[in-house]
Design a protein around this motif. Sequence first.
Motif, PDB file in Angstrom:
ATOM      1  N   GLY A  25       0.841  -1.196   0.000  1.00  0.00           N
ATOM      2  CA  GLY A  25       0.000   0.000   0.000  1.00  0.00           C
ATOM      3  C   GLY A  25       0.872   1.240   0.000  1.00  0.00           C
ATOM      4  O   GLY A  25       1.782   1.380  -0.814  1.00  0.00           O
ATOM      5  N   ASN A  26       0.611   2.138   0.937  1.00  0.00           N
ATOM      6  CA  ASN A  26       1.372   3.378   1.040  1.00  0.00           C
ATOM      7  C   ASN A  26       2.580   3.273   1.971  1.00  0.00           C
ATOM      8  O   ASN A  26       3.302   4.244   2.146  1.00  0.00           O
ATOM      9  CB  ASN A  26       0.470   4.510   1.547  1.00  0.00           C
ATOM     10  CG  ASN A  26      -0.596   4.885   0.536  1.00  0.00           C
ATOM     11  OD1 ASN A  26      -0.507   4.522  -0.630  1.00  0.00           O
ATOM     12  ND2 ASN A  26      -1.611   5.594   0.974  1.00  0.00           N
ATOM     13  N   PHE A  27       2.774   2.112   2.567  1.00  0.00           N
ATOM     14  CA  PHE A  27       3.851   1.943   3.536  1.00  0.00           C
ATOM     15  C   PHE A  27       5.064   1.282   2.904  1.00  0.00           C
ATOM     16  O   PHE A  27       4.953   0.289   2.188  1.00  0.00           O
ATOM     17  CB  PHE A  27       3.377   1.108   4.721  1.00  0.00           C
ATOM     18  CG  PHE A  27       2.257   1.742   5.478  1.00  0.00           C
ATOM     19  CD1 PHE A  27       2.507   2.755   6.395  1.00  0.00           C
ATOM     20  CD2 PHE A  27       0.947   1.353   5.258  1.00  0.00           C
ATOM     21  CE1 PHE A  27       1.471   3.358   7.082  1.00  0.00           C
ATOM     22  CE2 PHE A  27      -0.095   1.949   5.936  1.00  0.00           C
ATOM     23  CZ  PHE A  27       0.154   2.956   6.860  1.00  0.00           C
ATOM     24  N   VAL A  28       6.248   1.832   3.219  1.00  0.00           N
ATOM     25  CA  VAL A  28       7.511   1.297   2.717  1.00  0.00           C
ATOM     26  C   VAL A  28       8.453   1.116   3.897  1.00  0.00           C
ATOM     27  O   VAL A  28       8.578   2.006   4.751  1.00  0.00           O
ATOM     28  CB  VAL A  28       8.152   2.245   1.676  1.00  0.00           C
ATOM     29  CG1 VAL A  28       9.466   1.682   1.168  1.00  0.00           C
ATOM     30  CG2 VAL A  28       7.187   2.508   0.521  1.00  0.00           C
ATOM     31  N   ALA A  71       9.393  11.074   1.272  1.00  0.00           N
ATOM     32  CA  ALA A  71       8.329  10.289   1.908  1.00  0.00           C
ATOM     33  C   ALA A  71       8.804   9.569   3.161  1.00  0.00           C
ATOM     34  O   ALA A  71       7.994   8.978   3.884  1.00  0.00           O
ATOM     35  CB  ALA A  71       7.761   9.277   0.918  1.00  0.00           C
ATOM     36  N   VAL A  72      10.097   9.625   3.440  1.00  0.00           N
ATOM     37  CA  VAL A  72      10.643   8.953   4.629  1.00  0.00           C
ATOM     38  C   VAL A  72      10.162   9.672   5.879  1.00  0.00           C
ATOM     39  O   VAL A  72      10.286  10.891   6.003  1.00  0.00           O
ATOM     40  CB  VAL A  72      12.184   8.898   4.567  1.00  0.00           C
ATOM     41  CG1 VAL A  72      12.764   8.401   5.889  1.00  0.00           C
ATOM     42  CG2 VAL A  72      12.630   8.018   3.411  1.00  0.00           C
ATOM     43  N   VAL A  73       9.583   8.905   6.796  1.00  0.00           N
ATOM     44  CA  VAL A  73       9.060   9.473   8.040  1.00  0.00           C
ATOM     45  C   VAL A  73       9.898   9.102   9.255  1.00  0.00           C
ATOM     46  O   VAL A  73       9.780   9.731  10.305  1.00  0.00           O
ATOM     47  CB  VAL A  73       7.584   9.059   8.275  1.00  0.00           C
ATOM     48  CG1 VAL A  73       6.695   9.630   7.182  1.00  0.00           C
ATOM     49  CG2 VAL A  73       7.428   7.556   8.382  1.00  0.00           C
ATOM     50  N   ARG A  74      10.749   8.065   9.105  1.00  0.00           N
ATOM     51  CA  ARG A  74      11.566   7.656  10.254  1.00  0.00           C
ATOM     52  C   ARG A  74      12.829   6.969   9.779  1.00  0.00           C
ATOM     53  O   ARG A  74      12.801   6.148   8.875  1.00  0.00           O
ATOM     54  CB  ARG A  74      10.784   6.693  11.128  1.00  0.00           C
ATOM     55  CG  ARG A  74      11.587   6.165  12.293  1.00  0.00           C
ATOM     56  CD  ARG A  74      10.807   5.140  13.056  1.00  0.00           C
ATOM     57  NE  ARG A  74      10.872   5.498  14.459  1.00  0.00           N
ATOM     58  CZ  ARG A  74      10.285   4.836  15.400  1.00  0.00           C
ATOM     59  NH1 ARG A  74       9.538   3.804  15.132  1.00  0.00           N
ATOM     60  NH2 ARG A  74      10.419   5.196  16.647  1.00  0.00           N
ATOM     61  N   THR A 103      14.016  10.474  13.790  1.00  0.00           N
ATOM     62  CA  THR A 103      15.199   9.617  13.729  1.00  0.00           C
ATOM     63  C   THR A 103      15.649   9.177  15.107  1.00  0.00           C
ATOM     64  O   THR A 103      15.226   9.733  16.129  1.00  0.00           O
ATOM     65  CB  THR A 103      16.364  10.315  12.989  1.00  0.00           C
ATOM     66  OG1 THR A 103      17.366   9.342  12.680  1.00  0.00           O
ATOM     67  CG2 THR A 103      16.979  11.427  13.810  1.00  0.00           C
ATOM     68  N   ALA A 104      16.510   8.187  15.116  1.00  0.00           N
ATOM     69  CA  ALA A 104      17.185   7.746  16.330  1.00  0.00           C
ATOM     70  C   ALA A 104      18.579   7.289  15.936  1.00  0.00           C
ATOM     71  O   ALA A 104      18.777   6.727  14.858  1.00  0.00           O
ATOM     72  CB  ALA A 104      16.432   6.598  16.990  1.00  0.00           C
ATOM     73  N   MET A 105      19.546   7.564  16.792  1.00  0.00           N
ATOM     74  CA  MET A 105      20.892   7.049  16.622  1.00  0.00           C
ATOM     75  C   MET A 105      21.204   6.254  17.877  1.00  0.00           C
ATOM     76  O   MET A 105      21.214   6.807  18.981  1.00  0.00           O
ATOM     77  CB  MET A 105      21.908   8.175  16.440  1.00  0.00           C
ATOM     78  CG  MET A 105      23.313   7.661  16.143  1.00  0.00           C
ATOM     79  SD  MET A 105      24.541   8.991  15.953  1.00  0.00           S
ATOM     80  CE  MET A 105      23.910   9.883  14.542  1.00  0.00           C
ATOM     81  N   ASP A 123      11.655   3.900   7.372  1.00  0.00           N
ATOM     82  CA  ASP A 123      10.228   3.712   7.133  1.00  0.00           C
ATOM     83  C   ASP A 123       9.722   4.928   6.358  1.00  0.00           C
ATOM     84  O   ASP A 123      10.146   6.057   6.629  1.00  0.00           O
ATOM     85  CB  ASP A 123       9.442   3.613   8.431  1.00  0.00           C
ATOM     86  CG  ASP A 123       9.896   2.464   9.320  1.00  0.00           C
ATOM     87  OD1 ASP A 123      10.345   1.428   8.781  1.00  0.00           O
ATOM     88  OD2 ASP A 123       9.776   2.588  10.550  1.00  0.00           O
ATOM     89  N   ALA A 124       8.808   4.678   5.428  1.00  0.00           N
ATOM     90  CA  ALA A 124       8.250   5.776   4.632  1.00  0.00           C
ATOM     91  C   ALA A 124       6.756   5.561   4.422  1.00  0.00           C
ATOM     92  O   ALA A 124       6.267   4.442   4.490  1.00  0.00           O
ATOM     93  CB  ALA A 124       8.958   5.867   3.285  1.00  0.00           C
TER      94      ALA A 124
END
Length: 127
Positions: A25-28, A71-74, A103-105, A123-124
């Motif tokens: 769907g819309n999730f990557v 489109a990347v959200v995380r 983000t997280a490092m 994640d996008a």
Amino acid sequence: MNVQRVSTGGVWEKKVGYCRALRTGNFVFVSGTAPVKDGQVVAPGNAYLQARRCFEIVKESLEKLDCPLSAVVRTRMFVTDVSRWEEYGRAHQEFFGDFPPTTAMLGIGSLVDPEMMIEVEVDAIVG
């Protein structure tokens, strides 16, 4: 549900049984991406160049799924030497500075290959 998968042909993909990226769907979702080219770790000891290579692979994988970087959200960066955060962060900013995701490092003990300093997940959401 329609699922599209992308493989980069990396040795670990087949051995472990995963794909580089997947769209439903819309999730990557992009799997943990290490700094490898032609089966070899890129730029051992260079945190910035290793991070850049990870983001290059991520970008190429997203493009195959018609997903722009915007489109990347995380993003998640797993790093073996968190004291070098500025080098990893500089590469991240170069790819995502115009449309910053969450983000997280995370500092970790090691990765699959001791020459790897970073692995990245993304994640996008498209559309």
